[in-house]
Design a protein around this motif. Structure first.
Motif: not given
Ligand code: F6R
Length: 356
Positions: A106, A151-153, A57-60, A239, A342, A101-103, A345, A349
């Motif tokens: 998600t 930050p993931p992005r 999702m998103g940055g990932s 973002e 952000v 998923s960076y974190s 976002i 969550k």
């Molecule tokens: C980019 C950002 C979001 C996350 C997205 C998914 O910086 O904050 O687009 O990438 O909410 O979260 P992750 O990447 O942790 O799976």
């Protein structure tokens, strides 16, 4: 007279205490490193895949869109990107799945990762930790652990690079070593050319940010090859710059969006068009762009074209990404906001988590 913010290092630093700009400037190194991590991950040669699926999702997730663009001409099998909880019905034992998923936390990506496991797909997890790392370890799924603290992005190279390396190792893509090296060096060179030390008067990224301030960015890709980059520009403007923006791509936009320009200038023409151009844009699409400018885009308050740099496809995509990333951060400064948080976002969550 006070210096303009984009030529004032102190003010830029004050607006960006967590250093998003520095992370953007390090994009070349991040891509190189992500590719290396993908080469090192412990991986079976595998029984062979007939489809690649990227979850994120998103940055990932944007890395998956970029992969699809690159693979379109290079890979003998399709790449599909899934940005939701459930993977498609056809997923099976010959689907190679990248769960990104960076974190690692998600919920959409974790749910789709689990479902792909039930379908016996070949999975690889790419994450800095969290629940996804825990599950991958418990499931014996190859895990590419990427550095935390971004930050993931801003971790695009870490999320995207490993997929290139794995696809190369599985014979789905030709060697990407020279491509990655070229893209990383081009980005390092451009980071100097477009970085904060280059004054606005000679810096096209700062100039475009200034043109976009107070306007509504409309980002068009001249060809489907750069569509994912147009999407990346839009999400980075959202973002980092905290502004609303849209994106679209030729030739599809000629079949619908172009008509919206009929009244687009009313009541006040604040739409600013940025067209992403590439040396390999097919002539027919360049012709479409020229005609579309004539018949529709004169309503725009401003118009810019940005040309990709470098030779290989990867460099060309990532040079355009770097340009847009920098524009989005400089736009944040012009808007007087910190590019890092952000809040919206995070709030969605958190509320989902609380409501269960
Ligand atoms: C980019 C950002 C979001 C996350 C997205 C998914 O910086 O904050 O687009 O990438 O909410 O979260 P992750 O990447 O942790 O799976």
């Amino acid at each position: 007279m006070a210096r303009a913010v984009l030529d004032d290092p102190e003010r830029m630093k004050a607006l960006d205490p967590r250093g998003v700009l520095d992370l953007v400037l390090r994009s070349g190194e991040t891509l190189r490193e992500g590719y290396r991590l993908g080469q090192e991950v412990d991986l079976d040669p595998g029984p062979g895949a007939d489809h690649v699926l990227v979850l994120g999702m998103g940055g990932s997730g944007i890395g998956g869109d970029l992969l699809r663009s690159l693979a379109y001409e290079l890979a003998p099998i399709p790449v599909t990107v899934v940005k939701e909880y459930a993977p498609p019905r056809w997923v099976g034992a010959r689907t190679l799945v990248f769960a990104c998923s960076y974190s690692g936390n998600t919920e959409e990506t974790i749910a789709a990762y689990d479902a792909c496991g039930r379908a016996r797909a070949l999975r690889v997890a790419i994450t800095s930790g969290g629940e996804l790392a825990r599950r991958a370890e418990a499931d014996g799924v190859p895990l590419v652990r990427i550095p935390p603290g971004f930050p993931p992005r801003a971790a695009l190279g870490y999320l995207f690079g490993p997929m290139l390396a794995v696809l190369e190792r599985w014979g789905i893509l030709p060697s990407q070593r020279a491509e990655v090296e070229e893209a990383a060096s081009v980005m390092e060179e451009l980071a100097r050319e477009w970085g904060p030390d280059r004054p606005e008067a000679g810096n096209p990224t700062k100039q475009l940010a200034r043109s976009l301030a107070g306007r509504f960015p409309v980002v068009y890709a001249c060809s489907p090859f750069t569509a994912a980059v147009a999407q990346r520009w839009k999400t980075q403007l959202n973002e980092n710059g905290k502004v609303y923006a849209v994106w679209n791509v030729f030739p599809e936009l000629n079949h619908n969006e172009t008509v919206g320009w009929t009244l687009a200038g009313q009541p006040d023409g604040l739409l600013h068009v940025v067209v992403l151009r590439d040396a390999a844009d097919p002539p027919r699409l360049v012709q479409r762009l020229r005609i579309t400018r004539d018949v529709a885009l004169q309503k725009a308050a401003g118009y810019h074209e940005v040309m990709s740099r470098g030779r290989g496809g990867l460099s060309r995509l990532f040079s355009l990404i770097l340009f847009g990333d920098l524009v989005s951060v400089y736009l944040a400064y012009l808007n007087g906001v910190d590019p890092y948080p952000v809040a919206v976002i995070d709030e969605v969550k958190e509320r989902l988590e609380r409501e269960g």
